[in-house]
Design a protein around this motif. Structure first.
Motif, short mmCIF file in Angstrom:
data_model
loop_
_atom_site.label_atom_id
_atom_site.label_comp_id
_atom_site.label_asym_id
_atom_site.label_seq_id
_atom_site.Cartn_x
_atom_site.Cartn_y
_atom_site.Cartn_z
N UNK A 143 -10.99 1.14 5.14
CA UNK A 143 -11.99 0.44 5.95
C UNK A 143 -13.19 0.15 5.05
N UNK A 144 -13.57 -1.13 4.99
CA UNK A 144 -14.70 -1.55 4.18
C UNK A 144 -15.68 -2.31 5.06
N UNK A 145 -16.85 -2.59 4.50
CA UNK A 145 -17.84 -3.37 5.25
C UNK A 145 -17.40 -4.82 5.41
N UNK A 146 -16.37 -5.23 4.65
CA UNK A 146 -15.84 -6.58 4.77
C UNK A 146 -14.63 -6.63 5.69
N UNK A 147 -14.15 -5.46 6.15
CA UNK A 147 -12.99 -5.42 7.05
C UNK A 147 -11.96 -4.40 6.60
N UNK A 148 -10.82 -4.44 7.27
CA UNK A 148 -9.71 -3.51 7.00
C UNK A 148 -8.86 -4.04 5.85
N UNK A 149 -8.50 -3.13 4.95
CA UNK A 149 -7.63 -3.48 3.82
C UNK A 149 -6.44 -2.54 3.85
N UNK A 150 -5.25 -3.09 3.72
CA UNK A 150 -4.05 -2.27 3.66
C UNK A 150 -3.61 -2.18 2.20
N UNK A 151 -3.51 -0.95 1.72
CA UNK A 151 -3.13 -0.73 0.33
C UNK A 151 -1.67 -0.34 0.19
N UNK A 152 -1.33 0.13 -1.00
CA UNK A 152 0.04 0.54 -1.30
C UNK A 152 0.02 1.93 -1.92
N UNK A 153 1.16 2.62 -1.78
CA UNK A 153 1.30 3.96 -2.33
C UNK A 153 2.34 3.99 -3.44
N UNK A 154 2.06 4.79 -4.47
CA UNK A 154 3.03 5.03 -5.54
C UNK A 154 3.11 6.53 -5.78
N UNK A 155 4.26 6.96 -6.27
CA UNK A 155 4.48 8.38 -6.50
C UNK A 155 5.47 8.51 -7.64
N UNK A 156 5.27 9.51 -8.50
CA UNK A 156 6.25 9.75 -9.55
C UNK A 156 7.58 10.11 -8.91
N UNK A 157 8.66 9.60 -9.46
CA UNK A 157 9.99 9.91 -8.93
C UNK A 157 10.19 11.43 -8.95
N UNK A 180 -15.98 2.53 3.76
CA UNK A 180 -16.46 3.49 4.76
C UNK A 180 -15.43 4.56 5.10
N UNK A 181 -14.14 4.28 4.85
CA UNK A 181 -13.12 5.29 5.14
C UNK A 181 -11.80 4.92 4.49
N UNK A 182 -11.07 5.95 4.02
CA UNK A 182 -9.73 5.78 3.48
C UNK A 182 -8.83 6.74 4.26
N UNK A 183 -7.76 6.20 4.86
CA UNK A 183 -6.84 7.04 5.62
C UNK A 183 -5.42 6.81 5.15
N UNK A 184 -4.76 7.90 4.79
CA UNK A 184 -3.34 7.86 4.44
C UNK A 184 -2.59 8.38 5.67
N UNK A 185 -1.60 7.61 6.11
CA UNK A 185 -0.77 8.00 7.26
C UNK A 185 0.61 8.43 6.78
N UNK A 186 1.26 9.29 7.58
CA UNK A 186 2.61 9.71 7.22
C UNK A 186 3.63 8.83 7.92
N UNK A 187 4.91 9.13 7.72
CA UNK A 187 5.97 8.28 8.25
C UNK A 187 6.07 8.32 9.77
N UNK A 193 -4.00 12.37 5.35
CA UNK A 193 -5.30 12.79 4.80
C UNK A 193 -6.30 11.67 5.02
N UNK A 194 -7.60 12.04 5.11
CA UNK A 194 -8.65 11.04 5.36
C UNK A 194 -9.87 11.36 4.52
N UNK A 195 -10.53 10.30 4.04
CA UNK A 195 -11.76 10.43 3.26
C UNK A 195 -12.81 9.54 3.88
N UNK A 196 -14.00 10.12 4.11
CA UNK A 196 -15.14 9.33 4.56
C UNK A 196 -16.20 9.48 3.47
N UNK A 197 -16.25 8.51 2.53
CA UNK A 197 -17.19 8.63 1.38
C UNK A 197 -18.65 8.65 1.84
#
Length: 197
Positions: A143-157, A180-187, A193-197
């Motif tokens: 969540x940003x002041x410009x709106x919602x952004x959907x990101x991507x996840x990567x993980x080492x094999x 304003x906020x970063x939220x990772x959701x599970x399946x 996990x959530x971060x509110x900077x």
């Protein structure tokens, strides 16, 4: 002409009494020597078709990458992982950045998410580490002041304790509180996990 409607009515009444769904249709006049063609669809087939049509999609999981494999998030913005942590490079940096997962600053047993952001030329390059969740991470929403952004996840094999997320966004400001906020959701759609900077 009057025989076909009567026949269809008999099939419909018979199907209703027998409790069996029926699909009936009449052949064009002159094409069937013995009257209309009737086809019965068993109930099981109808139910299976309905289930398939309404089947739920499987939730996405993080993209598995090899150590050192660069993932291009946008032109000039790359993220890569090693067993030691996350590296990233954006067009606004002279040298790659690094965030360790082995120096003791991140507890891999407690759910958490971090964020690094570089802003310039009206764009933001966002990334971070997520770790410690009890379930499988699926998606990240920023969540940003410009709106919602959907990101991507990567993980080492083969690594299930931590991974990285990345996203890009328009940013008309260099405000440090742009995110304003970063939220990772599970399946299952629950908060990993959530971060509110």
């Amino acid at each position: 002409m009057t025989r076909i409607p009567k026949y269809l009515a008999v099939v419909a009444v018979t199907a209703a009494v027998a409790g069996t769904p029926a699909l009936s249709y009449a052949a064009a006049q002159g094409t069937a020597a013995h009257g209309p063609v009737t086809r019965t669809v068993p109930l099981k087939t109808v139910v299976k078709t309905t289930k398939r049509a309404g089947a739920r999609k499987t939730a996405p999981t993080p993209r598995a990458v090899a150590p050192g494999e660069h993932v291009v998030a946008a032109p000039g913005f790359e993220v890569w992982l090693t067993p030691e942590g996350k590296y990233w490079k954006s067009p606004f940096m002279d040298e790659p950045g690094f965030r360790s997962v082995v120096d003791g600053n991140i507890d891999l047993n407690t759910p958490g998410v971090s964020m690094q952001a570089e802003v310039g030329d009206g764009h933001a390059c966002l990334s971070g580490i997520y770790a410690g969740g009890r379930t499988t991470a699926s998606r990240v929403v920023v969540e940003t002041k410009a709106g919602i952004v959907r990101g991507r996840l990567v993980q080492l094999a083969g690594e299930h304790r931590w991974g990285a997320w990345y996203a890009t966004s328009d940013a008309s400001t260099s405000d440090p509180d742009f995110v304003t906020q970063v939220t990772v959701y599970d399946t299952k759609g629950k908060v990993y996990a959530r971060l509110k900077p």
